[in-house]
Write a protein that holds these residues in place. Structure first.
Motif, short mmCIF file in Angstrom:
data_model
loop_
_atom_site.label_atom_id
_atom_site.label_comp_id
_atom_site.label_asym_id
_atom_site.label_seq_id
_atom_site.Cartn_x
_atom_site.Cartn_y
_atom_site.Cartn_z
N ASP A 146 0.82 -1.17 0.01
CA ASP A 146 0.05 -0.04 -0.13
C ASP A 146 0.84 1.17 -0.02
O ASP A 146 1.51 1.68 1.03
CB ASP A 146 -0.86 -0.03 1.18
N ILE A 147 0.89 2.01 -1.13
CA ILE A 147 1.98 3.03 -1.26
C ILE A 147 1.61 3.98 -0.12
O ILE A 147 2.44 4.79 0.19
CB ILE A 147 1.96 3.74 -2.48
N LYS A 148 0.40 4.15 0.31
CA LYS A 148 -0.16 5.24 1.26
C LYS A 148 0.36 4.67 2.63
O LYS A 148 0.59 5.55 3.64
CB LYS A 148 -1.53 5.50 1.44
N ASN A 149 0.68 3.45 3.04
CA ASN A 149 1.24 2.92 4.32
C ASN A 149 2.14 1.73 3.87
O ASN A 149 1.46 0.64 4.10
CB ASN A 149 -0.06 2.57 5.15
N PRO A 150 3.16 1.89 3.47
CA PRO A 150 3.94 0.67 3.07
C PRO A 150 4.52 -0.14 3.99
O PRO A 150 5.09 -1.29 3.78
CB PRO A 150 5.35 1.44 2.19
N ARG A 151 4.53 0.32 5.27
CA ARG A 151 5.21 -0.46 6.34
C ARG A 151 6.65 -1.08 5.95
O ARG A 151 7.57 -0.33 5.42
CB ARG A 151 4.19 -1.53 6.74
N ASN A 152 6.71 -2.53 5.95
CA ASN A 152 8.16 -2.96 5.72
C ASN A 152 8.27 -3.18 4.26
O ASN A 152 9.46 -3.56 3.73
CB ASN A 152 8.27 -4.28 6.23
N LYS A 153 7.54 -2.53 3.05
CA LYS A 153 7.55 -2.57 1.72
C LYS A 153 8.36 -1.12 1.28
O LYS A 153 8.61 -0.90 0.15
CB LYS A 153 6.31 -2.50 1.00
#
Lengths: 370, 768
Positions: free
Chosen positions: B441-448
């Motif tokens: 999720d580019i708005k909430n990438p976390r570990n990505k």
């Protein structure tokens, strides 16, 4: 790209060749209109209409050349062209001639000149006296006496006279894509010291240049075999053999055997070695030989065209992988049309365009309806 | 009349086929001066006309066509078809292009049309037929019959079993075996697969592959029917098939695994347009030696093996070893019947753009965000056209209702869209165009974050298919220098919106978005673009679980417009924006361009204010025109609180009740409310009031006067409480002064007016 064209017209045993250049300059080499509007069976082309169509609104030709004063080379010139010497031959619908090309004999001839011939002679003499709009092809000094009689110093008309072995200055190969080299009138010393002189007719070698490739045309008018032989000898003597190379050869005198040899031959006229060399060796591969004449007869005839001469030309064309074409047979004997040769970067191209049936209908008046 | 194959001369009146009769009538009635009927003939099945044709040829022509050619036209009486048109000159150039060497008469037939005779029948008049023959001869003489951009002529003509060969077969040293479904009959497709070296079992077919020397394309020949004929055809182009085949068979050593196998020949013909040219295409032909003949028998006929039985040994296929080379008796090859195989090489990645009609292969590294209906459809079109190598990003799982307009099917339900799209698209075309699928999720990438950064930073272009304003802005703000492109549909799904930044990013997605909202107000053709109600359905219990009713037809059509735009605009450095409005009922689609201009960015502490340069230019011109009076108006644009971005993309000139004096300006109100209501409505609230601007005369600094301070105070009173930023701009003949207020804080900045800006002539419309 507009390509230069050489157009030969079916007018029976008569010569007319229109050369159209890419820069819109035009040369008419002989003009003989035999068309008879009153005769429904007349197969000769309506030459006046054809020339008017080709010339368009400009109503002007760069050059009208009259090769000699025979009727089949000038007929009805006085109906179509604007002549400077008499108002009678001037009018808005007439075609103006920038430069008239004539042989010296046309000026000098005093003998049995027919009526229209006299008109042309008068025009040529007028232009020469005026000192403009004329080029005379002549042997050196041939005109001196005449000029002096007219009270003109020959030196003053030098610029209007061109001798054999020179190009006519009206055209430039680089600028116009064409050059007219004059072979006759000429004089040549024979093997036995005799001098052959011919002031009577113009014989020319025309070189076209398109895309740096040259295509050569021979215009020989009514040249008899003796004169042709003398021209060949003179040309060889001067090392000018290239000036006798042909890709298109308007064979002389409406396919008369007299232009090939003294003897007609039974089935084929056999020319001498020089003339054979001229046709067979100097003709390039694909050379077109054109007889400006009536259809070739199957029987012996007194007047040209002679089937024996045609047999020789046909053989030459076959050997050269070219064609022997007769103006009154092209494309068919029943309906001859102008023979149009387009000059391309790959030599000549005889136009054989095939109009769709609609255009055939639209170009021709329908038969009368009641 | 006569026996089947015997021809006899007849009169034209004895012709039977109406088509032949009308042709003879045309010729006999001087239908054209350039054709002459020489003779008519007939056999039991054929009506034949011998015709002389005058051909317009240049004196020096490329192919030896004579000014007069004679052709034979034969018509099949029963079928009412043209059996063929054959020049009958003995030394006619048999090798010319668009000639087919007939079988079995070995005569040259000219290929007059690129369409079957059946299709021509309704319009083929005698005139049209003859004109075509003349055209063929004339164009052939000139060497121009075969168009420069026309594919090269085939070497052989025939039909047969289809075979698919691996794309790398020519350069491969692998050995291939062929297999086909034995139940499928002659229409079956043979596939060649690499032979497993450990497989010592019997093989049914073994492939021997040869490349013949490059040949200039020429007359087409029918396929040969036995090995001797094939050898002879190849010998004419300088390839010794029997010798090469003998060497090949001798080289394969142990014969035990294939001595009973059939031989399949694969021949590659590199073709050149002209002699001494380069090979521009390869034609493949396969030939299967009749099953009753084994490779061993072929080997024996070629002298590669001895027939052991002739020595009283009960075995076949004994290798000759060092036995002296012997002359091959070609007669021995005649008994080996062969069947032609139409060979298709597997598609290569580089074939895709060419076969799609795109001039060149473009393989930029691209990252796509969002593989929903529109994103996946455009990606499918892109990979089929061989455009780009893609990383794809999406967080969503494929849900049942997605089937309606997504490229995936119900098999993908419950799985991540990106992963399924990767598998689907890489299986679709060669070359694995999808390099990486990132579930994030580019708005909430976390570990990505790291993998996303890498993908964005490595891309030449980042394409936003997310259909989310927030996501698009997020992408715009990423550190990557890649150009951005954004493609989405309006809420009803009827309009396609396409944005692409300029390659130098002087026109960014921010600026285009602002111009887009401004256009929604001033462009009548965009009326209702964001305001029309979309029909929706709820697919889940959540309040956001709503899907719009949009058909697959709708997304397909609009994706079909979007992809070529992306491909074309990618190749231009310019920024571009447009809306395509579709009406599926009438089939009409209309494009409305949105003028885009570079922005001038001013920084005010944590806020960035991007001025649309055309807007700025218009304000400057308005100031000039009002001199000696001051003038002014209001500024409109979009505001993003998260990214602290203000994009000024429109303005409203001084209302008529404004007071304009040499040293003062009071902005009026007349009509302003209506304008603002429409702006908000048409842009769905995205375009809003940013603040006030006014001009100062020449020689007066672009800084606030006492009156101006009062204005700013007034703005502060209105907006500080709401948390919205607000601006006041002052323009004199040199500078733009801007004071930005937000939550009680004020930031000032001043910018000299760029000279180039003053000459800009854009199409930003004044809001009235």
């Amino acid at each position: 790209m507009t390509l230069p064209k050489a157009i030969f017209y079916p007018s029976g045993n008569a010569d007319t060749c229109l050369i159209q250049l890419k820069n819109n300059r035009r040369i008419i080499f002989d003009y003989a209109n035999n068309y008879d509007a009153e005769n429904d069976d007349c197969k000769y082309i309506d030459l006046e209409s054809e020339i008017r169509k080709a010339v368009g609104n400009e109503k002007k030709v760069t050059v009208l050349a009259i090769s000699h004063l025979d009727r089949d080379h000038y007929r009805k010139v006085s109906d179509l062209f604007w002549l400077e010497y008499a108002e009678k031959y001037q009018g808005d619908d007439r075609i103006k001639i920038e430069t008239l090309w004539v042989p010296a004999a046309l000026i000098l001839e005093e003998g049995s000149v027919k009526e229209e011939g006299r008109i042309i002679r008068a025009e040529a003499r007028y232009r020469l006296k005026e000192g403009k709009g004329i080029r005379v092809f002549s042997n050196p000094n041939a005109l001196d006496d005449w000029l002096e009689r007219e009270g003109i110093a020959p030196e003053d008309r030098k610029n209007l006279i061109t001798h054999a072995g020179n190009p006519a200055p009206e055209f430039d190969l680089a600028k116009d894509g064409v050059e007219f080299f004059v072979h006759s009138p000429f004089s040549v010393t024979g093997d036995e010291g005799e001098v052959v002189r011919n002031d009577s007719a113009i014989f020319m070698h025309v070189t076209f240049e398109v895309e740096e490739e040259q295509t050569c045309l021979i215009l020989s008018a009514d040249c008899p075999h003796e004169i042709l032989d003398a021209i060949i000898r003179a040309t060889k003597k001067h090392g000018n053999e290239a000036r006798l190379v042909s890709d298109i050869n308007n064979v002389a005198h409406h396919c008369s055997y007299r232009s090939l040899a003294e003897e007609k031959g039974d089935d084929k006229t056999e020319p001498n070695e020089n003339i054979k060399w001229f046709y067979e060796q100097q003709g390039n591969r694909g050379c077109i030989l054109i007889s400006t004449s009536d259809p070739i007869p199957t029987e012996d005839t007194k007047q040209p065209p002679h089937r024996q001469a045609a047999a020789y030309y046909k053989d030459v064309a076959k050997t050269l992988k070219g064609e022997f074409l007769v103006t009154m047979e092209h494309p068919t004997k029943s309906n001859p049309k102008a023979l149009v040769l387009e000059i391309t970067g790959n030599g000549h191209r005889v136009k054989k365009s095939m109009p769709a049936p609609f255009f055939a209908v639209s170009n021709k008046k329908p038969p009368r309806a009641g | 009349m006569n026996t089947k194959n015997q021809e006899e001369v007849i009169s034209s009146k004895q012709l039977r086929l109406p088509r032949a009769i009308s042709l003879s009538r045309f010729l006999e009635n001087d239908g054209s001066p350039y054709f002459r009927l020489i003779e008519c003939r007939a056999s039991e099945s054929l009506d034949i006309l011998i015709i002389e044709v005058d051909v317009e040829v240049s004196q020096r022509h490329v192919v030896d066509i004579s000014p007069i050619e004679t052709v034979e036209l034969s018509f099949n009486v029963q079928k009412d078809s043209l059996r063929g048109c054959r020049p009958i000159r003995n030394d006619f150039p048999m090798d010319a292009v668009h000639i087919m060497i007939g079988y079995p008469d070995n005569q040259p037939y000219i290929c007059l049309w690129d369409r079957p005779f059946e299709e021509l029948k309704p319009t083929l008049t005698p005139y049209a037929l003859l004109a075509r023959i003349k055209y063929w001869l004339e164009k052939t003489a000139d060497g121009t019959l075969h168009e420069i951009d026309q594919p090269l002529e085939p070497v052989l003509l025939g039909s047969g079993i289809q075979a698919i060969i691996p794309a790398d077969i020519e350069n491969s040293s692998k050995r291939y075996v062929a297999f086909a479904n034995p139940d499928a009959g002659l229409d079956s497709v043979i596939q060649f697969v690499e032979k497993d070296p450990s497989d010592t079992g019997k093989q049914s077919c073994i492939l021997a592959s040869f490349t013949v020397p490059p040949i200039e394309h020429r007359a087409v020949q029918y396929v040969p029917t036995n090995l001797k004929e094939l050898h002879e055809i190849l010998a004419r182009i300088g390839f010794d098939l029997s010798g090469e085949l003998k060497r090949w068979i001798a080289s394969i050593g142990d014969t035990s695994t294939f001595k009973e196998a059939s031989l399949v020949l694969l021949l590659s013909f590199p073709k050149m347009r002209m002699q001494q040219g380069v090979a521009e295409s390869i034609e493949y032909w396969g030939f299967i030696v009749a099953k009753k003949h084994t490779i061993t028998q072929v080997g024996e006929a070629l002298g590669a093996f001895i027939d052991a039985s002739s020595y009283g040994i009960s075995a076949t296929g004994v290798l000759l070893g060092d036995k002296k080379e012997e002359e091959i008796n070609l007669k021995n090859l005649e008994k080996f019947n062969i069947f032609s195989v139409v060979v298709q090489p597997e598609l290569k990645s580089e074939d895709l753009p060419i076969l799609s009609g795109y001039s060149k292969s473009l393989k930029p590294l691209l990252t796509a965000v969002g593989v929903g209906a529109v994103g996946s459809s455009i990606l499918e079109l892109a990979v089929r056209a061989g455009f780009g190598e893609w990383n794809i990003v999406d967080k969503d799982v494929f849900l049942p209702h997605n089937v309606i307009r997504h490229i995936l099917g119900k098999y993908a339900v419950g799985r991540h869209k990106v992963e399924c799209v990767e598998v689907y698209l890489n299986a679709l075309v060669p070359g694995n165009p999808i390099q990486k699928a990132i579930v994030a999720d580019i708005k909430n990438p976390r570990n990505k974050q790291e993998v996303l950064d890498k993908s964005f930073n490595g891309a030449e272009m980042i394409v936003d298919f997310s259909a989310s304003v927030v996501a698009a802005r997020q992408l715009c703000e990423h550190e990557s220098k890649a150009r951005r492109c954004s493609v989405f549909l309006n809420p009803t799904g009827k309009d396609l919106v396409f944005f692409i930044e300029s390659s130098d990013r002087s026109i960014s997605l921010w600026d285009i978005e602002g111009s887009y909202y401004a256009a929604l107000h001033h462009e009548m053709a965009l009326d209702g673009h964001l305001t029309e109600d979309a029909s929706t359905n709820r697919y889940g219990n959540g309040c956001r679980d709503i899907t719009t009713q949009i058909s697959a037809a709708q997304t397909s059509i609009l994706s079909g417009i979007a992809f070529p735009q992306m491909l074309e605009r990618f190749q231009s450095p310019k920024g571009f924006a447009a809306v395509w409005r579709s009406d599926l009922q009438s089939g009409e689609i209309k494009r409305i361009n949105i003028a885009v201009s570079p922005a001038v960015e001013m920084k005010a502490d944590e806020w960035r204010i991007r001025w649309n340069s055309e807007v700025l230019a218009q304000l400057f011109v308005a100031r000039q025109k009002s001199l000696p009076n001051e003038t002014g108006g209001i500024l409109l644009g979009l505001v993003d609180l998260e990214h602290k971005m203000i994009s000024i993309s429109a303005h409203v000139f001084a209302p008529v009740d404004s007071v304009q004096r040499p040293y003062g300006f009071e902005r009026g109100v007349q009509g302003l409310e209506d304008v603002m209501n429409d702006v908000i409505k048409q842009s769905d609230g995205q375009l809003r009031y940013i603040g006030e601007w006014h001009s100062h005369p020449d020689g007066v600094a672009a800084s606030p006067s006492k009156d101006d301070e009062n204005v700013f105070q007034y703005l502060s009173n209105c907006f500080d409480i709401s948390g919205e930023p607000y601006c006041m701009a002052i323009i004199n003949n040199k500078d733009v002064f801007l004071r930005t207020g937000s939550e009680g804080k004020q930031f000032e900045t001043k910018l000299p007016i760029p000279k180039a800006l003053l000459q800009t002539k854009g199409e930003i419309h004044e809001l009235t």
